[in-house]
Write a protein that holds these residues in place. Structure first.
Motif, mmCIF file in Angstrom:
data_model
loop_
_atom_site.group_PDB
_atom_site.id
_atom_site.type_symbol
_atom_site.label_atom_id
_atom_site.label_comp_id
_atom_site.label_asym_id
_atom_site.label_seq_id
_atom_site.Cartn_x
_atom_site.Cartn_y
_atom_site.Cartn_z
ATOM 1 N N LYS A 80 0.802 -1.224 0.000
ATOM 2 C CA LYS A 80 0.000 0.000 0.000
ATOM 3 C C LYS A 80 0.834 1.273 0.000
ATOM 4 O O LYS A 80 0.370 2.319 -0.441
ATOM 5 C CB LYS A 80 -0.938 0.008 1.218
ATOM 6 N N LEU B 182 8.518 0.276 11.975
ATOM 7 C CA LEU B 182 7.359 -0.499 11.528
ATOM 8 C C LEU B 182 6.835 -1.342 12.668
ATOM 9 O O LEU B 182 7.609 -1.918 13.439
ATOM 10 C CB LEU B 182 7.751 -1.457 10.402
ATOM 11 N N ASN C 247 -0.705 -6.774 9.131
ATOM 12 C CA ASN C 247 -0.203 -5.578 8.466
ATOM 13 C C ASN C 247 1.147 -5.178 9.036
ATOM 14 O O ASN C 247 1.521 -5.594 10.123
ATOM 15 C CB ASN C 247 -1.205 -4.422 8.547
ATOM 16 N N THR D 235 2.781 -1.533 9.652
ATOM 17 C CA THR D 235 2.341 -0.141 9.696
ATOM 18 C C THR D 235 3.435 0.742 10.256
ATOM 19 O O THR D 235 4.068 0.399 11.256
ATOM 20 C CB THR D 235 1.086 -0.022 10.591
ATOM 21 N N ARG E 285 4.417 3.665 12.454
ATOM 22 C CA ARG E 285 3.745 4.176 13.654
ATOM 23 C C ARG E 285 2.941 5.437 13.330
ATOM 24 O O ARG E 285 3.424 6.346 12.679
ATOM 25 C CB ARG E 285 4.767 4.466 14.742
ATOM 26 N N HIS F 261 -0.882 4.951 8.024
ATOM 27 C CA HIS F 261 -1.615 3.875 7.368
ATOM 28 C C HIS F 261 -0.686 2.688 7.122
ATOM 29 O O HIS F 261 0.520 2.850 7.029
ATOM 30 C CB HIS F 261 -2.189 4.368 6.039
ATOM 31 N N PRO F 262 -1.256 1.484 6.955
ATOM 32 C CA PRO F 262 -0.421 0.317 6.687
ATOM 33 C C PRO F 262 0.367 0.446 5.385
ATOM 34 O O PRO F 262 -0.138 0.965 4.396
ATOM 35 C CB PRO F 262 -1.434 -0.828 6.580
ATOM 36 N N CYS F 263 1.596 -0.036 5.408
ATOM 37 C CA CYS F 263 2.429 -0.123 4.200
ATOM 38 C C CYS F 263 2.177 -1.441 3.483
ATOM 39 O O CYS F 263 2.206 -1.509 2.261
ATOM 40 C CB CYS F 263 3.904 -0.027 4.565
ATOM 41 N N VAL G 247 -0.360 -5.046 3.777
ATOM 42 C CA VAL G 247 -1.432 -5.816 4.406
ATOM 43 C C VAL G 247 -1.349 -7.237 3.881
ATOM 44 O O VAL G 247 -0.942 -7.463 2.738
ATOM 45 C CB VAL G 247 -2.834 -5.209 4.162
#
Length: 135
Positions: free
Chosen positions: A78, A87, A112, A114, A116, A119-121, A123
């Motif tokens: 994402k 992360l 996921n 994410t 901090r 949004h998630p990088c 999934v």
């Protein structure tokens, strides 16, 4: 689990896995590209995610020895993972069902990676077979 990749970590992982994409090791190429900075390869993040799931489900610290087989994982990328970002890797059990033919529990997990407070990088979804250890 929390992880952080250095530029050196990213370049070394790419080299060891045969990923010659310059976005993982060439600062100038990365700066000309869309993201403007060295990025981790997708497989670097997903390898740690799979390792986290495998370690958790194969552990025996509760007195129950287990065997684990990772049957399937799917990932979607994402957002880029940059060097020096913290992360947070996380998995959640979505469902569990007994499978008599395989002799164990099928665990369906969602996870996921994410940055901090962002949004998630990455999934992911996975299916694991968890059985009691033999012998």
């Amino acid at each position: 689990r929390q992880v952080r990749f250095t530029r050196e970590d990213i370049a070394t992982f790419a080299r060891l896995t045969g990923d010659t994409n310059p976005l993982h090791h060439d600062v100038q190429a990365a700066q000309r590209a869309r993201h403007g900075e060295i990025i981790a390869s997708g497989q670097q993040t997903t390898a740690l995610m799979i390792g986290l799931a495998a370690s958790h489900f194969s552990r025996a610290d509760d007195g129950h020895a287990r065997e684990l087989l990772c049957l399937n994982f799917n990932f979607a990328f994402k957002a880029p993972v940059f060097a020096e970002q913290e992360l947070v890797l996380h998995w959640r059990v979505a469902s569990v069902e007994w499978n008599a033919a395989l002799g164990g529990w099928l665990a369906h997990i969602d996870g996921n990676a994410t940055v901090r407070c962002a949004h998630p990088c990455v999934v992911g979804r996975g299916t694991l077979l968890v059985r009691a250890a033999q012998g």
